[in-house]
Design an enzyme around this catalytic site. Structure first.
Site, PDB file in Angstrom:
ATOM      1  N   HIS A 154     -14.264  51.312  30.586  1.00  0.00           N
ATOM      2  CA  HIS A 154     -15.417  51.885  31.303  1.00  0.00           C
ATOM      3  C   HIS A 154     -15.080  53.311  31.738  1.00  0.00           C
ATOM      4  O   HIS A 154     -14.419  53.535  32.754  1.00  0.00           O
ATOM      5  CB  HIS A 154     -15.740  51.012  32.521  1.00  0.00           C
ATOM      6  CG  HIS A 154     -17.071  51.321  33.118  1.00  0.00           C
ATOM      7  ND1 HIS A 154     -17.693  50.507  34.025  1.00  0.00           N
ATOM      8  CD2 HIS A 154     -17.932  52.354  32.942  1.00  0.00           C
ATOM      9  CE1 HIS A 154     -18.863  51.019  34.368  1.00  0.00           C
ATOM     10  NE2 HIS A 154     -19.012  52.151  33.730  1.00  0.00           N
ATOM     11  N   ARG A 160     -24.464  47.898  31.070  1.00  0.00           N
ATOM     12  CA  ARG A 160     -23.577  46.913  31.690  1.00  0.00           C
ATOM     13  C   ARG A 160     -23.259  45.835  30.669  1.00  0.00           C
ATOM     14  O   ARG A 160     -24.142  45.391  29.922  1.00  0.00           O
ATOM     15  CB  ARG A 160     -24.230  46.270  32.926  1.00  0.00           C
ATOM     16  CG  ARG A 160     -24.244  47.150  34.170  1.00  0.00           C
ATOM     17  CD  ARG A 160     -22.828  47.467  34.686  1.00  0.00           C
ATOM     18  NE  ARG A 160     -22.825  48.331  35.848  1.00  0.00           N
ATOM     19  CZ  ARG A 160     -22.595  49.648  35.830  1.00  0.00           C
ATOM     20  NH1 ARG A 160     -22.353  50.284  34.701  1.00  0.00           N
ATOM     21  NH2 ARG A 160     -22.579  50.343  36.955  1.00  0.00           N
ATOM     22  N   ASN A 198     -23.812  60.869  37.111  1.00  0.00           N
ATOM     23  CA  ASN A 198     -23.098  60.882  35.823  1.00  0.00           C
ATOM     24  C   ASN A 198     -24.017  60.620  34.626  1.00  0.00           C
ATOM     25  O   ASN A 198     -23.566  60.191  33.578  1.00  0.00           O
ATOM     26  CB  ASN A 198     -21.911  59.911  35.849  1.00  0.00           C
ATOM     27  CG  ASN A 198     -22.313  58.525  36.326  1.00  0.00           C
ATOM     28  OD1 ASN A 198     -23.486  58.176  36.296  1.00  0.00           O
ATOM     29  ND2 ASN A 198     -21.343  57.727  36.740  1.00  0.00           N
ATOM     30  N   GLN A 229     -14.703  43.504  34.830  1.00  0.00           N
ATOM     31  CA  GLN A 229     -13.752  44.609  34.684  1.00  0.00           C
ATOM     32  C   GLN A 229     -12.660  44.563  35.740  1.00  0.00           C
ATOM     33  O   GLN A 229     -12.995  44.303  36.906  1.00  0.00           O
ATOM     34  CB  GLN A 229     -14.526  45.939  34.756  1.00  0.00           C
ATOM     35  CG  GLN A 229     -15.470  46.095  33.581  1.00  0.00           C
ATOM     36  CD  GLN A 229     -16.291  47.383  33.615  1.00  0.00           C
ATOM     37  OE1 GLN A 229     -17.072  47.642  32.717  1.00  0.00           O
ATOM     38  NE2 GLN A 229     -16.143  48.189  34.636  1.00  0.00           N
TER      39      GLN A 229
HETATM   40  P1  NAD Z   1     -32.544  54.820  36.100  1.00  0.00           P
HETATM   41  O1  NAD Z   1     -32.857  54.013  37.312  1.00  0.00           O
HETATM   42  O2  NAD Z   1     -32.853  56.273  36.100  1.00  0.00           O
HETATM   43  O3  NAD Z   1     -33.251  54.169  34.836  1.00  0.00           O
HETATM   44  C1  NAD Z   1     -33.232  52.809  34.564  1.00  0.00           C
HETATM   45  C2  NAD Z   1     -34.474  52.500  33.760  1.00  0.00           C
HETATM   46  O4  NAD Z   1     -34.368  51.169  33.290  1.00  0.00           O
HETATM   47  C3  NAD Z   1     -35.755  52.596  34.592  1.00  0.00           C
HETATM   48  O5  NAD Z   1     -36.690  53.418  33.927  1.00  0.00           O
HETATM   49  C4  NAD Z   1     -36.237  51.152  34.666  1.00  0.00           C
HETATM   50  O6  NAD Z   1     -37.640  51.064  34.695  1.00  0.00           O
HETATM   51  C5  NAD Z   1     -35.667  50.590  33.370  1.00  0.00           C
HETATM   52  N1  NAD Z   1     -35.566  49.142  33.310  1.00  0.00           N
HETATM   53  C6  NAD Z   1     -35.195  48.272  34.254  1.00  0.00           C
HETATM   54  N2  NAD Z   1     -35.226  47.035  33.755  1.00  0.00           N
HETATM   55  C7  NAD Z   1     -35.620  47.123  32.469  1.00  0.00           C
HETATM   56  C8  NAD Z   1     -35.842  46.186  31.425  1.00  0.00           C
HETATM   57  N3  NAD Z   1     -35.700  44.878  31.601  1.00  0.00           N
HETATM   58  N4  NAD Z   1     -36.252  46.640  30.213  1.00  0.00           N
HETATM   59  C9  NAD Z   1     -36.446  47.960  30.012  1.00  0.00           C
HETATM   60  N5  NAD Z   1     -36.248  48.893  30.968  1.00  0.00           N
HETATM   61  C10 NAD Z   1     -35.840  48.481  32.177  1.00  0.00           C
HETATM   62  O7  NAD Z   1     -30.993  54.573  35.830  1.00  0.00           O
HETATM   63  P2  NAD Z   1     -30.014  55.448  34.928  1.00  0.00           P
HETATM   64  O8  NAD Z   1     -29.386  56.490  35.770  1.00  0.00           O
HETATM   65  O9  NAD Z   1     -30.694  55.832  33.667  1.00  0.00           O
HETATM   66  O10 NAD Z   1     -28.881  54.361  34.631  1.00  0.00           O
HETATM   67  C11 NAD Z   1     -29.189  53.174  33.911  1.00  0.00           C
HETATM   68  C12 NAD Z   1     -28.030  52.215  33.983  1.00  0.00           C
HETATM   69  O11 NAD Z   1     -26.924  52.746  33.272  1.00  0.00           O
HETATM   70  C13 NAD Z   1     -27.486  51.980  35.397  1.00  0.00           C
HETATM   71  O12 NAD Z   1     -28.214  50.992  36.093  1.00  0.00           O
HETATM   72  C14 NAD Z   1     -26.073  51.559  35.134  1.00  0.00           C
HETATM   73  O13 NAD Z   1     -25.996  50.158  34.989  1.00  0.00           O
HETATM   74  C15 NAD Z   1     -25.744  52.213  33.805  1.00  0.00           C
HETATM   75  N6  NAD Z   1     -24.762  53.305  33.978  1.00  0.00           N
HETATM   76  C16 NAD Z   1     -23.585  53.209  33.320  1.00  0.00           C
HETATM   77  C17 NAD Z   1     -22.630  54.198  33.481  1.00  0.00           C
HETATM   78  C18 NAD Z   1     -21.316  54.151  32.742  1.00  0.00           C
HETATM   79  O14 NAD Z   1     -20.367  54.815  33.134  1.00  0.00           O
HETATM   80  N7  NAD Z   1     -21.217  53.400  31.664  1.00  0.00           N
HETATM   81  C19 NAD Z   1     -22.871  55.281  34.334  1.00  0.00           C
HETATM   82  C20 NAD Z   1     -24.109  55.366  34.951  1.00  0.00           C
HETATM   83  C21 NAD Z   1     -25.048  54.362  34.785  1.00  0.00           C
END
Ligand code: NAD
Length: 396
Positions: A333, A277, A138, A306
């Site tokens: 969400h 989150r 997503n 949630q």
């Molecule tokens: P991803 O794993 O592709 O990317 C996450 C990035 O965050 C990585 O590059 C990682 O190095 C970086 N990271 C980790 N800790 C960090 C920090 N302290 N400071 C800076 N960067 C940091 O994940 P993604 O697919 O891009 O998703 C990211 C997050 O989005 C997920 O973990 C999830 O919590 C959230 N998400 C939310 C929804 C929603 O419906 N709202 C849907 C999908 C994902």
């Protein structure tokens, strides 16, 4: 039944987990009439990711519920002899250390979506419980939502719409807090799949600068293509940005990261968007920053717990307490659960289950924890994160 061993060249240990009768527990949000009207609402209790028949034809038991609040929920009762738990981040069945201790047969947890922070990953690793998610399913849906939320806030859309809906007309009241995105500095915390897609989508808006903070660096040709720049320190980045968007996972290194100290390092009157989150931000600190004008707006779809309680401060916070000043673009969400996303995460969940039943190696992008170890850098490189946070603490 004991799993049969499968010979494999892989260094990892895999077993054929078939044939067997596994108990699979699914925790999803209730769709009611909407699930009937829209059969593609697959992430609901009613439509069950479209996998019930497929599971039952193989002899498995599939129990589905939305009742998940401890200690006496259906989830608490069913988890005791569950082999597999599937849940979505939109209505998360929180798989805490306590619940893991009670789930003596639990073998794998599958997130139908992205973000496995609802599982106590350290506790899962201790018990060698595999944690998998449908990586990438997503990311476009969320990136689009982020761009929409940024525009909503910067242009002061929500209060302007609310004004006309209640029958009023006062252009000055809403225009005085409405800006162009062009020429602004936008920064993302995290340049993973979503963060990168957000910046790519913002490129045509001709922002002054696109910045990112992440311990993983983009290849220089990608940075050039997007026109973005990495900033070494988080506080330095947020102090330069008009808009900050949070796109990193929730873990020990990011819980409460945006507290009043970091928010006070942001430019006065900046906008903050969080679709990652809820617990990455301190709820009360955000509300106070909005009220004081330190933030001009806060928006997103994720909440610390949630479903969010009906009196949660983010539901009704406004800048300086005046509705026309806007600044609140919160929704439930939903960004990652568009109808298109649901088809992808339902299909991806089935692939993860099928791989596991067959003892096949999972797509490595989908593996968060396996064999007692972190497999994903996004959650796993905690030490680097802890160091970064210490640097930040020293700066504070
Ligand atoms: P991803 O794993 O592709 O990317 C996450 C990035 O965050 C990585 O590059 C990682 O190095 C970086 N990271 C980790 N800790 C960090 C920090 N302290 N400071 C800076 N960067 C940091 O994940 P993604 O697919 O891009 O998703 C990211 C997050 O989005 C997920 O973990 C999830 O919590 C959230 N998400 C939310 C929804 C929603 O419906 N709202 C849907 C999908 C994902």
């Amino acid at each position: 039944m004991k799993p049969l061993k499968l010979l494999t060249n892989s260094t990892r240990h895999f077993s054929v987990n078939k044939p067997s009768n596994y108990k699979i527990v699914g925790v999803f949000y209730r769709g009611g009439v909407h699930a009937q009207e829209q059969p593609k609402l697959l992430g609901t209790v009613e439509n069950q990711l479209g996998i019930r028949k497929w599971l039952e034809d193989q002899g498995h038991t599939f129990v589905v519920t939305d009742d998940k609040e401890p200690p006496n929920s259906t989830f608490d009762k069913e988890i005791v002899d569950a082999d597999i738990i599937i849940t979505t981040p939109f209505h998360p069945g929180y798989i805490t250390r306590d619940r893991i201790a009670k789930a003596k047969k639990l073998k794998i947890c599958v997130t139908a979506g992205i973000g496995s922070d609802h599982v106590d990953l350290n506790a899962a690793n201790e018990k060698k419980i595999g944690v998998y998610e449908v990586t990438g399913s997503n990311v476009v849906s969320v990136a689009e939502h982020v761009v929409m939320t940024i525009l909503n806030l910067v242009r002061n859309f929500v209060p302007s719409h609310e004004m006309v809906a209640r029958g009023d007309w006062n252009v000055a009241a809403v225009a005085k807090n409405s800006y162009d995105l062009e020429g602004k500095v936008v920064a993302t915390v995290g340049i993973g799949r979503i963060g990168e897609r957000v910046l790519r989508r913002l490129k045509p808006f001709e922002c002054k600068e696109l910045l990112y903070f992440d311990y993983q660096q983009l290849p220089s040709e990608i940075e050039e293509e997007i026109g973005c720049r990495r900033v070494e320190s988080l506080q330095e980045m947020v102090s330069q940005a008009d808009v900050v968007t949070i796109n990193c996972p929730l873990h020990e290194g990011t819980k409460g990261l945006f507290d009043k100290n970091l928010i006070n390092k942001m430019k006065r009157g900046a906008w903050l968007v969080n679709t990652a989150r809820g617990s990455i931000c301190v709820a009360q600190d955000v509300a106070e920053a909005l009220k004081s004008g330190q933030l001009s707006g806060y928006g997103g779809d994720v909440w610390p717990y949630q479903p969010a309680p009906s009196n949660h401060v983010w539901r009704s916070m406004y800048k300086l307490g005046q509705q026309d000043q806007g600044g609140n673009a919160m929704v439930p969400h939903m960004s990652g659960t568009s109808i298109d996303a649901q088809q992808r995460y339902a299909a991806g969940t089935k692939v993860i289950l099928e791989n596991w039943f067959q003892g096949r190696k999972q797509n490595h992008h989908d593996v968060i924890c396996e064999n007692g170890e972190y497999a994903s850098k996004a959650y796993g490189e905690r030490q680097k994160l802890v160091d970064k946070i210490k640097e930040f603490e020293a700066y504070k």
